[in-house]
Scaffold this active site. Structure first.
Site, PDB file in Angstrom:
ATOM      1  N   ASN A 276       0.838  -1.187   0.000  1.00  9.99           N
ATOM      2  CA  ASN A 276       0.000   0.000   0.000  1.00  9.99           C
ATOM      3  C   ASN A 276       0.879   1.245   0.000  1.00  9.99           C
ATOM      4  O   ASN A 276       1.638   1.423   0.946  1.00  9.99           O
ATOM      5  CB  ASN A 276      -0.910  -0.008   1.238  1.00  9.99           C
ATOM      6  CG  ASN A 276      -2.016   1.024   1.123  1.00  9.99           C
ATOM      7  OD1 ASN A 276      -2.202   1.631   0.082  1.00  9.99           O
ATOM      8  ND2 ASN A 276      -2.718   1.245   2.220  1.00  9.99           N
ATOM      9  N   ASP A 303      10.146   1.976   2.034  1.00  9.62           N
ATOM     10  CA  ASP A 303       8.929   1.495   2.713  1.00  9.62           C
ATOM     11  C   ASP A 303       9.115   0.018   3.099  1.00  9.62           C
ATOM     12  O   ASP A 303       8.195  -0.794   2.952  1.00  9.62           O
ATOM     13  CB  ASP A 303       7.684   1.703   1.841  1.00  9.62           C
ATOM     14  CG  ASP A 303       6.388   1.502   2.620  1.00  9.62           C
ATOM     15  OD1 ASP A 303       6.436   1.363   3.862  1.00  9.62           O
ATOM     16  OD2 ASP A 303       5.318   1.480   1.977  1.00  9.62           O
ATOM     17  N   PHE A 321      -0.574  -5.541   4.024  1.00  7.55           N
ATOM     18  CA  PHE A 321       0.139  -4.826   2.961  1.00  7.55           C
ATOM     19  C   PHE A 321       1.630  -4.752   3.280  1.00  7.55           C
ATOM     20  O   PHE A 321       2.011  -4.586   4.431  1.00  7.55           O
ATOM     21  CB  PHE A 321      -0.381  -3.387   2.866  1.00  7.55           C
ATOM     22  CG  PHE A 321      -1.782  -3.232   2.342  1.00  7.55           C
ATOM     23  CD1 PHE A 321      -2.029  -3.271   0.974  1.00  7.55           C
ATOM     24  CD2 PHE A 321      -2.856  -3.014   3.209  1.00  7.55           C
ATOM     25  CE1 PHE A 321      -3.319  -3.083   0.481  1.00  7.55           C
ATOM     26  CE2 PHE A 321      -4.143  -2.828   2.720  1.00  7.55           C
ATOM     27  CZ  PHE A 321      -4.380  -2.865   1.352  1.00  7.55           C
TER      28      PHE A 321
HETATM   29 ZN   LIG Z   1       2.506   4.249   4.037  1.00  4.19          ZN
END
Ligand SMILES: [Zn+2]
Length: 424
Positions: A276, A303, A321
């Site tokens: 995500n 991320d 996610f």
């Molecule tokens: Zn985020």
């Protein structure tokens, strides 16, 4: 005892120009050709490329509360293996760093377990629940790097504006995962072509871009530094580009996976491809690459989001996610973009070092006499296949298994100390 790193070439020079770097008391004290040994411990560079230690402002270390996915120790060791020396840990832990007590707990864990520099984010709302704001001034005083509720968007415009006004007074950035909850519709992947083929619910692009557009106007009104996490859509790139032209203090990051993959790469209902924001369409991928090159997107962040194999086995609809990033980011991008001649090595390394440091005013990301000896030595020729079983991260969840890459970190020094060596 000091160290002499011999026969390296600096990432912004040419490989014909081999140099030595002397390191003393954690700092670079001399750079030159054929330096005197003077009793130094010698580290042989063998003609490899030396870059500043990488900086990743968007990572999930999971501790406290999610130690089955990752710990500060395993995460920072994985980061060091990927060439990183400074990382910024997102606050979606349990507890969330939302009070003095909770951020001090995170600080203690970092102090005890991290092998590289970890700068913790503090949350914007208590428990990241979106209801009650945290005390930003207190959290800054206790070491917050910046403020974010990453993982969820701030739904109320008024709450975002007040946060930005407070952050501006403190000269701190507001960092945003942009997602309007009323536009998600229970989606698990991009609302495009592939989700229909696989019969899976989609997350429309506008769920992201509408929040960015709103926040840019709020940041302008508040006079705040607003940083957008993991930009994934062409519309987001466009509104950020317009905002920069208008003089709003907005900056943005993009992940390796959004630069390399699209929804069309997802082979089946396998949650190793679930993150995500989701992998978007071809036009989005092109816009992200263009946005990075023209400076709309400032730098690259991974991320890094480890999960256990059991969690990821649950299929697209149910699995959490996120994918891991530390141990694949540089080789993937080096191989795909630098070796192909689309980017220069210096561009790529700047997006991993100087650019995030400029955006967040961090005193790292350069190689010069007097700088902290945060360094990574890169082997740009040996080819290796990405194999998650070799990851130091607890998270093996990557969609890049089996990809052949060059550009592997072989030695990472943090403050002059070895935190990763291929020889170990
Ligand atoms: Zn985020």
């Amino acid at each position: 005892m000091h160290k002499l790193l011999r026969n390296i070439w600096l990432y912004d020079e040419t490989s014909q120009n081999l140099k030595d770097v002397r390191i003393q008391d954690g700092k670079i004290v001399e750079i030159g050709q054929k330096l005197e040994v003077n009793g130094a411990e010698i580290i042989e560079g063998n003609g490899s490329c030396l870059a500043p230690g990488f900086v990743d402002v968007h990572v999930h270390l999971r501790e406290p509360g999610g130690e089955h996915k990752e710990t500060i120790e395993s995460g920072t060791k994985a980061a060091a293996k990927g060439g990183y020396t400074t990382i910024c840990a997102m606050p979606n832990t349990r507890p969330v760093p939302d009070t003095i007590k909770n951020i001090e707990h995170v600080n203690e864990l970092i102090e005890k377990n991290a092998v590289i520099r970890v700068l913790p984010y503090a949350s914007i709302t208590i428990r990241e629940a979106g209801k009650e704001r945290t005390n930003l001034a207190e959290l800054k005083e206790h070491g917050a790097f910046a403020f974010t509720d990453d993982g969820v968007g701030i739904q109320q415009a008024g709450m975002m504006l007040e946060t930005m006004q407070d952050a501006a007074k403190l000269n701190m950035a507001v960092v945003a995962h942009c997602e309007d909850n009323t536009l998600i519709y229970g989606g698990a992947m991009h609302e495009g072509i592939r989700n229909k083929e696989l019969g899976l619910p989609g997350i429309p692009s506008v769920a992201e871009s509408v929040h960015i557009a709103r926040d840019i106007l709020l940041a302008e009104a508040a006079g705040a530094h607003y940083h957008v996490c993991h930009v994934s859509t062409k519309e987001s790139v466009r509104v950020i580009r317009d905002a920069k032209r208008a003089g709003v203090h907005v900056t943005a990051e993009v992940t390796p996976h959004h630069l390399l993959l699209t929804e069309h790469d997802i082979p089946e209902d396998d949650a190793v491809w679930k993150m995500n924001p989701p992998l978007r369409g071809n036009e989005d991928l092109a816009a992200l690459r263009e946005g990075l090159l023209d400076g709309t997107l400032d730098f690259i962040a991974t991320d890094h989001a480890p999960h256990s194999a059991e969690e990821k086995a649950a299929g697209f609809k149910k699995a959490p996610f996120g994918i891991t990033g530390f141990e694949t980011a540089f080789p993937l991008l080096y191989t795909h973009f630098v070796k192909n001649g689309d980017w220069t090595l210096k561009q790529l390394i700047d997006w991993f070092t100087k650019k995030p440091c400029d955006v967040f005013d961090l005193p790292y990301g350069s190689i010069e006499e007097g700088a902290i000896a945060d360094l990574v030595l890169l082997d740009l020729t040996t080819e290796q296949v990405i194999d998650p079983t070799t990851f130091l991260s607890k998270g093996k969840n990557t969609p890049f298994t089996g990809v052949k890459c060059t550009g592997w970190p072989v030695l990472t020094l943090f403050g002059g100390e070895t935190v990763f060596s291929e020889q170990q």
